[in-house]
Design a protein around this motif. Structure first.
Motif, short mmCIF file in Angstrom:
data_model
loop_
_atom_site.label_atom_id
_atom_site.label_comp_id
_atom_site.label_asym_id
_atom_site.label_seq_id
_atom_site.Cartn_x
_atom_site.Cartn_y
_atom_site.Cartn_z
N LEU A 56 28.53 -42.17 56.67
CA LEU A 56 27.81 -43.69 56.02
C LEU A 56 26.83 -43.30 56.66
O LEU A 56 26.43 -43.18 57.93
N ALA A 57 25.18 -44.20 56.42
CA ALA A 57 24.22 -44.18 57.03
C ALA A 57 23.91 -45.26 57.52
O ALA A 57 24.10 -46.04 56.39
N LEU A 58 24.01 -45.11 58.95
CA LEU A 58 23.16 -46.81 59.32
C LEU A 58 22.24 -46.14 60.30
O LEU A 58 21.68 -45.45 60.79
N ASN A 59 21.66 -47.65 60.65
CA ASN A 59 20.39 -47.64 61.46
C ASN A 59 21.07 -47.50 63.05
O ASN A 59 21.92 -48.34 62.81
N GLU A 60 19.88 -48.37 64.17
CA GLU A 60 20.06 -48.12 65.15
C GLU A 60 21.04 -50.19 65.54
O GLU A 60 21.70 -49.69 66.40
N SER A 61 21.11 -50.97 64.64
CA SER A 61 21.38 -51.66 64.73
C SER A 61 23.72 -51.35 64.50
O SER A 61 23.46 -52.65 64.01
N ARG A 62 23.67 -50.53 63.91
CA ARG A 62 25.04 -50.11 62.77
C ARG A 62 24.96 -51.30 61.81
O ARG A 62 25.78 -51.36 61.28
N GLN A 63 23.75 -51.48 61.16
CA GLN A 63 23.97 -52.13 59.71
C GLN A 63 23.40 -50.83 58.58
O GLN A 63 22.86 -49.83 59.39
N PHE A 64 24.18 -51.39 57.61
CA PHE A 64 23.77 -50.69 56.38
C PHE A 64 22.18 -49.56 56.20
O PHE A 64 21.55 -50.68 56.20
N ASP A 65 22.01 -48.28 56.36
CA ASP A 65 20.81 -47.71 56.17
C ASP A 65 21.08 -47.45 54.65
O ASP A 65 21.54 -45.78 54.47
N GLU A 66 20.93 -48.20 53.40
CA GLU A 66 20.97 -47.93 51.89
C GLU A 66 19.73 -46.66 51.21
O GLU A 66 19.75 -46.13 50.87
N GLU A 67 19.20 -46.72 51.83
CA GLU A 67 17.71 -45.62 51.88
C GLU A 67 17.92 -44.16 52.01
O GLU A 67 18.16 -44.04 51.48
N ARG A 68 18.90 -44.70 53.33
CA ARG A 68 19.03 -42.76 54.26
C ARG A 68 20.72 -42.69 53.33
O ARG A 68 21.34 -41.13 53.67
N GLN A 69 21.58 -43.67 52.59
CA GLN A 69 22.56 -44.02 52.32
C GLN A 69 22.67 -42.85 50.57
O GLN A 69 22.95 -42.14 50.64
N ARG A 70 21.37 -43.80 50.40
CA ARG A 70 21.39 -42.84 49.34
C ARG A 70 20.38 -41.42 48.66
O ARG A 70 20.55 -40.50 48.27
N GLY A 71 19.34 -41.32 49.74
CA GLY A 71 19.12 -39.66 50.33
C GLY A 71 20.14 -39.30 50.76
O GLY A 71 19.47 -37.65 50.52
N LEU A 72 21.26 -39.41 51.24
CA LEU A 72 22.75 -38.22 51.42
C LEU A 72 22.64 -37.55 50.18
O LEU A 72 22.91 -37.05 49.93
N THR A 73 23.41 -39.08 49.10
CA THR A 73 24.04 -38.73 48.21
C THR A 73 22.64 -37.44 46.56
O THR A 73 23.20 -36.99 46.54
N ARG A 74 21.69 -37.95 46.97
CA ARG A 74 20.61 -37.44 46.69
C ARG A 74 20.49 -35.48 47.00
O ARG A 74 21.00 -34.58 46.13
N TYR A 75 21.39 -35.51 48.61
CA TYR A 75 20.90 -34.00 49.26
C TYR A 75 22.21 -33.35 48.85
O TYR A 75 21.75 -32.49 47.81
N TYR A 76 23.45 -33.89 48.27
CA TYR A 76 25.04 -33.38 47.68
C TYR A 76 23.69 -33.08 46.70
O TYR A 76 24.61 -31.76 46.08
N MET A 77 24.00 -33.92 45.78
CA MET A 77 23.04 -33.56 44.33
C MET A 77 22.60 -32.47 44.26
O MET A 77 22.90 -31.12 43.96
#
Length: 352
Positions: free
Chosen positions: A25-46
């Motif tokens: 789960l990608a979070l920013n320093e406020s511990r809020q969801f970081d959607e851009e990096r979350q999507r980037g992780l999925t692209r990395y796995y593919m």
């Protein structure tokens, strides 16, 4: 409602053995969801060549289901959208983590179907006071909705020990397509494999290792049992692993090496077993067994942070941090096993 069944192309991929990372789960320093990096992780796995991802699982943090956080729906949707947008020219399995009592588990299975997931990884955690009979009925109820990957989770992170008879009955349930064994224990792993071999569905259920402490040996081992006067053999064909959430491109290469070794009559097996010790050493640094796995998720995040895939190693629970000495251990294994890291691959991926 009639149950969804697994697409034959995806079943073929599952049976041939593939790499399925447990999605963080990608979070920013406020511990809020970081959607851009979350999507980037999925692209990395593919891009790494993985054959699927498991989303909403332990590595995605169980707190995503807390009403105050309410991210379970979001992480399922975002990963599914990213996979669809990639328009891959190969099969790719979407696995949704499913947990909780029966009503919750069935609702999560239905949500997974809504977002186009192919299978549910059904956790048995948090049901300590349930009988095995009650848990088996829960499995049947979920399998009536979505194809299921069973999940033997080690007790130290919320799982429980099940009997051989439980697994034998479990294996007979229709729409169970695979079992992930993450017992971190050879005796309990053996119970599952022997139970599957003794079931009528021995050739229908695929075994996936979740034993992050024994990945290579699990994948290289052929189990053999005599059942009703006949020899029955079974192997772990792939892995659904938190460890494979990092250095994924090298994990894909490792599975290819294991498959090539088997095809070549186990040529090179000694070298692979030695490499497996390196993989376990790296896993010890990330998963933090020295402190009862307390730093497991921050350990995964730290590796991804160093590579630039995550901004930081923050977790939803502020108490989840690296354990004392864990950073030094991660430094050590990254230095000792550069051939098992994919830093250059990630660097090129992020630059493209």
């Amino acid at each position: 409602m009639s149950s969804k069944t697994l697409n034959p192309q995806l079943k073929s991929l599952l049976s041939s053995g593939t790499v399925i990372p447990a999605h963080p789960l990608a979070l920013n320093e406020s511990r809020q969801f970081d959607e851009e990096r979350q999507r980037g992780l999925t692209r990395y796995y593919m891009a790494s060549g993985a054959g699927g991802v498991a989303v909403g699982v332990h590595s995605t943090q169980f707190e995503i289901r807390d009403p105050a956080i309410n991210l379970y729906d979001t992480v399922l949707r975002v990963a599914s959208e990213e996979i669809d947008a990639a328009n891959l020219d190969r099969p790719f399995i979407k696995v949704a983590g499913i947990c909780g009592p029966t009503a919750q588990a069935v609702a999560e299975a239905e949500l997974a179907l809504k977002y186009g997931y192919d299978m549910g990884l059904l956790s048995m955690g948090g049901l300590q006071d349930w009988t095995e009979k009650d848990i088996l009925q829960r499995v049947r109820d979920v399998a009536a909705v979505i194809p299921v990957i069973g999940f033997y989770l080690q007790p130290s992170v919320g799982g429980r020990i099940f009997t051989y008879d439980f697994w034998k009955e479990f294996a007979e349930i229709k729409n169970i397509e695979a079992i992930k064994v993450a017992a971190f224990n050879r005796y309990q792993t053996l119970d599952v494999v022997r139970a599957v071999c003794s079931s009528s569905r021995v050739h229908e259920i695929d075994l996936y290792t979740g034993n992050d402490d024994n990945i290579v040996a699990d994948l290289l081992t052929r189990y053999s049992f005599e059942v009703d006067g006949k020899v029955v053999e079974k192997e772990f064909v792939g892995g659904l692993l938190g460890h494979w959430a990092v250095w994924t491109q090298k994990a894909v290469r490792l599975l290819e090496e294991v498959k090539a070794c088997k095809v070549a009559g186990n040529a090179g097996i000694a070298q692979l077993l030695t490499k497996g010790i390196g993989v376990t050493d790296m896993n010890a640094a990330i998963f933090d067994p020295a402190h009862s796995f307390h730093g497991c998720i921050p350990g995964i995040h730290e590796v991804l942070r160093r590579q630039g895939l995550l901004e930081g190693r923050w977790c939803l629970n502020p108490k989840e941090e690296l354990s004392e000495g864990q950073m030094e251990e991660i430094n050590r294994v990254c230095n000792d096993y550069p051939e098992l890291t994919d830093d250059e691959f990630v660097k090129e991926l992020l630059a493209s």
